[in-house]
Design a protein around this motif. Structure first.
Motif, PDB file in Angstrom:
ATOM      1  N   TYR A  22      34.363  40.205  38.819  1.00 10.71           N
ATOM      2  CA  TYR A  22      34.326  38.952  38.067  1.00 10.71           C
ATOM      3  C   TYR A  22      35.748  38.405  38.050  1.00 10.71           C
ATOM      4  CZ  TYR A  22      32.266  35.757  34.707  1.00 10.71           C
ATOM      5  OH  TYR A  22      31.749  34.642  34.093  1.00 10.71           O
ATOM      6  N   THR A  97      38.485  28.574  37.481  1.00 11.63           N
ATOM      7  CA  THR A  97      37.615  29.259  38.438  1.00 11.63           C
ATOM      8  C   THR A  97      36.889  30.360  37.694  1.00 11.63           C
ATOM      9  OG1 THR A  97      39.370  29.047  40.106  1.00 11.63           O
ATOM     10  CG2 THR A  97      37.590  30.522  40.640  1.00 11.63           C
ATOM     11  N   THR A  99      33.984  33.195  38.935  1.00 14.80           N
ATOM     12  CA  THR A  99      33.047  33.634  39.969  1.00 14.80           C
ATOM     13  C   THR A  99      32.712  35.108  39.773  1.00 14.80           C
ATOM     14  OG1 THR A  99      34.900  34.220  41.423  1.00 14.80           O
ATOM     15  CG2 THR A  99      33.899  32.061  41.788  1.00 14.80           C
ATOM     16  N   GLU A 101      31.526  37.999  42.462  1.00 13.40           N
ATOM     17  CA  GLU A 101      31.219  38.220  43.875  1.00 13.40           C
ATOM     18  C   GLU A 101      31.558  39.655  44.240  1.00 13.40           C
ATOM     19  OE1 GLU A 101      32.436  33.946  45.877  1.00 13.40           O
ATOM     20  OE2 GLU A 101      34.015  35.304  45.249  1.00 13.40           O
ATOM     21  N   LYS A 135      36.485  35.032  50.619  1.00 12.55           N
ATOM     22  CA  LYS A 135      36.219  34.501  49.274  1.00 12.55           C
ATOM     23  C   LYS A 135      37.516  34.408  48.466  1.00 12.55           C
ATOM     24  CE  LYS A 135      31.541  36.294  49.241  1.00 12.55           C
ATOM     25  NZ  LYS A 135      30.862  37.575  49.058  1.00 12.55           N
ATOM     26  N   ALA A 139      39.300  30.949  46.949  1.00 11.35           N
ATOM     27  CA  ALA A 139      39.721  30.799  45.545  1.00 11.35           C
ATOM     28  C   ALA A 139      41.194  30.393  45.478  1.00 11.35           C
ATOM     29  CB  ALA A 139      39.496  32.108  44.787  1.00 11.35           C
TER      30      ALA A 139
END
Ligand SMILES: Cc1cc2nc3c(=O)[nH]c(=O)nc-3n(C[C@H](O)[C@H](O)[C@H](O)COP(=O)(O)O)c2cc1C
Length: 158
Positions: A22, A97, A99, A101, A135, A139
């Motif tokens: 996270y 941000t 996310t 992933e 990824k 970011a």
């Protein structure tokens, strides 16, 4: 040496691979009585608690603005964010941000690193240069764009 360090609370899929991570990045405005000594106290506290909660990242302070990159297990990051929202040393928290992933940590060795606001662009650019995970690159590219377009307030004009 493993390229995916095992950190407290990380959820690794069976058989290894990258953890479910996270990532929350936010900006906030420091309250007027916050000075460098207070920020040192924040860092000391963060370095004590973050390793126990599997959280890594960086904190930038400059021009009355905080900018923090938090990464770790979802429950730890969300739990810390609840504490941060109640901390009177800052206000007007804006999430940049958020996310979740399966990916590498960007700052696996930093329990919470204090980065000078003069250096924030260089730190993010270096991290982008070293990022092997697309990824992470995405970011970081987004944050650099936000920095360059002035969306990070005073931090953009260091
Ligand atoms: C901008 C900012 C960033 C912070 N970052 C962290 C952090 O990464 N980890 C943490 O445990 N506490 C952090 N804190 C401090 C917490 O809000 C809280 O004061 C602390 O967890 C309480 O622990 P203590 O009793 O040891 O001070 C931060 C506070 C501020 C204002």
């Amino acid at each position: 040496m493993s390229s995916t360090p095992l950190l407290q609370g990380d959820e690794y899929p069976p058989g290894g691979g990258l953890p479910l991570l996270y990532n929350l990045v936010y900006c906030s405005r420091a309250t007027s009585d916050v000075d460098d000594a207070e920020v040192e106290r924040i860092i000391r506290s963060a370095k004590k608690w973050n390793p126990r909660n599997g959280i890594t990242g960086l904190l930038v302070f400059g021009g009355g603005v905080f900018f923090q990159w938090l990464e770790g297990p979802r429950d730890s990051v969300i739990g810390l964010m609840r504490i941060l929202q109640a901390d009177p040393r800052h206000q007007s928290i804006v999430s940049l941000t958020e996310t979740e992933e399966v990916r590498e940590r960007m700052f696996p060795d930093w329990d919470m690193e204090l980065v000078s606001h003069d250096d924030v662009r260089d730190v993010l650019t270096d991290a982008l240069g070293e990022a092997t995970d697309p990824k992470n690159s995405a970011a970081l590219t987004l944050l650099l764009e936000q920095l360059d377009s002035g969306q990070l307030g005073e931090l953009s004009h260091a």
